[in-house]
Design an enzyme around this catalytic site. Structure first.
Site, PDB file in Angstrom:
ATOM      1  N   THR A  60       4.107   1.983   2.598  1.00 28.96           N
ATOM      2  CA  THR A  60       5.486   2.154   2.129  1.00 28.96           C
ATOM      3  C   THR A  60       6.134   3.360   2.791  1.00 28.96           C
ATOM      4  O   THR A  60       7.295   3.308   3.220  1.00 28.96           O
ATOM      5  CB  THR A  60       5.491   2.314   0.594  1.00 28.96           C
ATOM      6  OG1 THR A  60       5.044   1.086   0.021  1.00 28.96           O
ATOM      7  CG2 THR A  60       6.878   2.649   0.071  1.00 28.96           C
ATOM      8  N   GLY A  99       0.824  -1.192   0.000  1.00 28.64           N
ATOM      9  CA  GLY A  99       0.000   0.000   0.000  1.00 28.64           C
ATOM     10  C   GLY A  99       0.867   1.253   0.000  1.00 28.64           C
ATOM     11  O   GLY A  99       2.034   1.213   0.410  1.00 28.64           O
ATOM     12  N   CYS A 100       0.284   2.364  -0.455  1.00 27.47           N
ATOM     13  CA  CYS A 100       1.070   3.593  -0.604  1.00 27.47           C
ATOM     14  C   CYS A 100       1.463   4.158   0.762  1.00 27.47           C
ATOM     15  O   CYS A 100       2.648   4.423   1.021  1.00 27.47           O
ATOM     16  CB  CYS A 100       0.300   4.620  -1.412  1.00 27.47           C
ATOM     17  SG  CYS A 100      -1.391   4.928  -0.853  1.00 27.47           S
ATOM     18  N   TYR A 101       0.491   4.345   1.640  1.00 24.47           N
ATOM     19  CA  TYR A 101       0.829   4.865   2.973  1.00 24.47           C
ATOM     20  C   TYR A 101       1.787   3.918   3.700  1.00 24.47           C
ATOM     21  O   TYR A 101       2.759   4.368   4.307  1.00 24.47           O
ATOM     22  CB  TYR A 101      -0.433   5.057   3.817  1.00 24.47           C
ATOM     23  CG  TYR A 101      -1.332   6.201   3.423  1.00 24.47           C
ATOM     24  CD1 TYR A 101      -0.887   7.530   3.458  1.00 24.47           C
ATOM     25  CD2 TYR A 101      -2.655   5.987   3.046  1.00 24.47           C
ATOM     26  CE1 TYR A 101      -1.731   8.584   3.121  1.00 24.47           C
ATOM     27  CE2 TYR A 101      -3.507   7.040   2.716  1.00 24.47           C
ATOM     28  CZ  TYR A 101      -3.040   8.334   2.756  1.00 24.47           C
ATOM     29  OH  TYR A 101      -3.874   9.375   2.444  1.00 24.47           O
TER      30      TYR A 101
END
Lengths: 353, 353, 353, 353
Positions: free
Chosen positions: D154, D150-152
């Site tokens: 990372t 997931g972006c957050y």
């Protein structure tokens, strides 16, 4: 008869916002606007949005002339320079709303250590009312000088102070993560606030060392009668106006106990959240601009207005307080007009959207 | 073995874009980057996006050193200062791609009247190839100096030149309404390009008197072999990158006649529109970056790339040509890399997205 | 006693702007706000910026109820649906300001061909005043229905109409290149107006075929008494609010002759430019919101206000007219409040910034 | 010979970013792109930025056909739908990089409670490698399925994991205040992500209840071998791309003691800060994209790249960690390409800026 207002340092964003607000004000009028480098030019040459709306020539600062013509001055000068000017204006009988930090703090020592200058009028430090009418309306009404609050402090003090005062949250575990629009950085030419530097980008600055941190701690302490310690991190956000503060706090033992025994049978509410909302509603019942809301506030919801939207969420053992203001309005010029209204006996909302 | 590149004037947006593009280039490497005021600092201190990606110390401009170490220099200095530097670099045997306007125009007189300076190397005016490989690839391949095109001119010359050359449109009724992102105004600290001045605002500037107007007229004239006159209006648009040019032209008598007799039995196409698309496809068949499209191009479609999207619509008696480029890439640094590729025999697309 | 206002179709951006403006209005109050899908909810649930500022429940449209409670209705429905509702409101004695295009055009045939629907109240087409108080104040004052102008038309008619009427410019060579903020596209969920689609991007749309083109031609023709033909190209610009129109015109033979003989001994002014400025000043002397300016107007200069800034430049044989408005205020809801003020005998500026 | 890649669910922003990155990749090529509703259309009709750059027709999902033609599939479908598709692709022998959350978490129970669905392939939960090559490169190299992070997560795991693993910070007092660009919300038509809703506005959402919170806790725990608890608050920020995470942590007793005895004689450095920087440098010595920096990272510094910039500041008793990534690149599609590079034995940086 209208109040006659002087605007000292008219070329920045707070100056423009004062001028703009006064074009709408039913009881006040901008009579004098000063700007050293631009004296002699029409104000619209510096602020083209005022073309056709305000016909006023910028002039050099002349306290005597202001003393003769004006009831009140709004002083938008840098710190230290501001205190000097405030003193000269008070000397000629003008009441002053000072946008700088010069008279906000209780302690001369704290001021001089954070601002790195010798204070030009030290006698007035700790003896000047802080211009938050939500708490100090009575003193503001009688003041000769009002210290207009900082933008970040307004967004943090309003949600925190009543909760600290009521002992609902702990004073030693407070993190304030604030996001400000770029106008907070002022209108002077700097590479860091060029469009292409700030557009499409968010970044923190002055982590743990911003001058508004002692202001927040000082004022919450004064209002609540209890010392607090806060960690404050401001962020430059790609928008012109607005501050959102996300504030992480812990319920006090009292509130935690109270919450534990509270009824949440239907699962729909959290007693600690309810208690915070109630505290805010009680505290701000007579404050027309402070609005506790159920939704999560966005800066756009208050843009161009003097309103403050505040909300709260439970997250594990912590509570998260959220507040949104317009940094140029409630965070600066709108607050100044609100203070002026209080100083001269008008309705707090006069001329404010 | 890699090409060794010098970047002269590395602190601006075009300098950063050159540095960024070269980090990807399979055949070239940035060896020297100069910046008078910042000499001695790492390039990442000026351009934090290069941290961890390019480890290079900024230095003072030293043509002899560049002559020893580099094959080619990209010169991002202001006009006049640039020509002086280009001359010194050529003297030490470095081939130069010049980002300034110093060698773009055919006429010394036109240059000196529009730029208001005496040209430091007048002998080369009118004798330097214009760096638009779509038309001048052969000369670029052999050039010691290439005049990298202006951003607006690139967006206007590419759609106009083939149509003028083929006699499809009139040369005496051309209006170019261009919209540029703010990076076109450079990275120096000016109030006018502060975030809060340009955000949420669009405005024209230099109406009918921008220096790119003679460049457009000169180059279209040179390419097409027919003089034209154009009215050019640039606009500052609230975005970092991109230029959209909306160009109003009239079909020539020939095209008008042709169109009148063209078959539009099914109503779905306009013969003049088809003819323009065909002209573009023919002209740019070997040009990898120029893309005629059916949709209306948006600057976001080409952002961060060296591509040009162009489209055409009929509107009454006029045709409306639309072109979109990234002003920092195809409008400046991408074009420079493309020119470098042509100068040194690489594929035009090497290192370009 | 206050005017009682109904807002029909309250969930969009124009509805919000009406609600916002009325919270400031000294003589009018929003009494009813309708929204089919959201009936029963507080208006602040749809527009969170109204939380704490406007306590009103959205309701279903009920003309009889509106007839009993309201003096005037602002109708923000889509075209055709709007005309039906306007008719029902007029039947119950409510005066209506209609935001749709249903009653703006003179010709039923033109309306039906451009809007592709059968008109629900054809008898009123061509018999309804166009809500531009700068030209039609007297008729507006007595009207039962006012056709509130389109946003682009307002930005084009105001600079063009006086010049055409006085014969200063030609009516057959007019190009209007307009740039609008995204709010002009409305508040319904569409991929094309998502943040990431429009941010950092400018593009033209509906080139030569936008419905506001016949509106501009019709109205300038009606006001000036001379038919014109205009080429109109709208652009979607990455900002929330504002329209800038850049308008390319040619001086008439009369003005050209006059200019040729005019005195420009000192080179500082252009007689044609002066003549245009004078025409605007004369025409708009009694119009508080129309402001001819010397600087080049930017949309930010009028954002959030009902003002129009207009300027002119000479460029070769053409004149370039520039006008800036806020599309939601003077381009829609502000104009509606201005119309309401005229209809009910208040100062045009009441409640408008 | 080039890798042949299938892109499943090509119409969103992550799909576009995959397609864009692959146009540059030296060893891989996009062979198949699927999109149910748009099958049969050219990909450029959905993503106009690909016009002239990628000539590919969208098609319906056909695992058998993908199995015959492709080596690897990037699956950009919604959760649950994704797991089903991944299973079918694995069945036909295609290696898969899954962008959904379906295989990221260790615990089926946690997945089903946070995502509210029955998992379509429960056997693989807890048995699929998490696609963070900075920690799991070896397993990724041999994997048939990689769960793309997931972006957050990372942006939070990379700064936190090494510090927790080394025992430098406490695991029970972590606050992650993240600010994301709007592209994180996807490309489906929703009022909440319209330009005018998000422009000029910042707001928190899903405070304390975002699905990425358990992912962060799970992964940091797995990497560090110690359980943590984190409070996570995401914010929607007015920019297209980028995530900035501001992370508030407390030094462990060990680090506090170590710091207390550290030499800061010259006042210029903080031993705890140095220790954090050293830990990051050690941990990421072989990771080309993770860049510890001294300056405060801004999202613009990493926009359009696969880089992560991380920094640390001391603030009272806490440390503030800051990390910036591009949410669509390192936060999604760039990470996927990096994973693909690892899976097929290419340099991690192949095709990544």
């Amino acid at each position: 008869m209208s109040l006659s207002v002087a605007l000292i340092g008219a070329t920045g964003y707070t100056g423009l916002e004062v001028a703009r607000l006064l074009t709408h004000h039913p009881h006040a009028e901008l009579a004098i606007a000063t700007a050293r480098a631009e004296a002699g030019k029409p104000i619209a040459s510096v602020h083209p949005s005022l073309a056709g709306r305000l016909d006023l020539e910028l002039e050099e600062l002349d306290p005597v002339r202001i003393g003769k013509r004006c009831d009140v001055a709004m002083c938008c000068l840098p710190h230290a320079a501001s205190a000097e000017t405030v003193r000269r204006l008070v000397d000629v009988g003008v009441r002053v709303i000072d946008f700088s930090a010069d008279f906000r703090l209780s302690s001369l020592r704290v001021y001089e250590s954070w601002y790195g200058v010798k204070h030009p009028w030290p006698e007035r430090v700790g003896k000047t009312v802080y211009g938050l009418p939500e708490f100090f309306a009575e003193e503001i009404a009688g003041a000769d000088v009002v210290a207009n609050p900082g933008c970040y402090p307004t967004s943090a003090i309003l949600p925190l102070a009543p909760l600290i005062r009521e002992g609902l949250i702990r004073g030693d575990d407070i993190i304030i993560d604030s996001k400000s629009g770029v106008s907070g950085a002022g209108r002077s030419a700097k590479v860091g606030t060029l469009y292409c530097e700030t557009n499409e980008s968010i970044a923190a600055y002055a982590v743990g060392c911003h001058r508004h941190q002692p202001e927040i701690e000082d004022l919450v302490g004064r209002i609540a009668g209890r010392e607090i310690e806060a960690l404050f991190t401001p962020h430059l956000t790609p928008m012109s106006r607005g501050i959102l503060s996300t504030i992480y706090v812990r319920p006090s033992e009292g509130l935690a106990a109270e919450s534990a025994s509270g009824s949440t049978a239907d699962g729909s509410t959290d007693p600690a959240v309810d208690r915070v909302m109630q505290s805010w509603r009680d505290c701000y019942a007579g404050s027309p601009f402070v609005t506790p809301v159920d939704h999560l506030p966005a800066t756009a919801h208050v843009a161009g207005t003097n309103y403050v939207q505040m909300s709260v969420r439970r997250a594990g053992e912590r509570l998260v307080l959220l507040s949104a203001i317009d940094n140029l309005s409630k965070g600066a010029s709108g607050a100044a007009v609100q203070n002026m209204n209080v100083m001269f006996g008008y309705d707090q909302q006069s001329g404010l959207g």
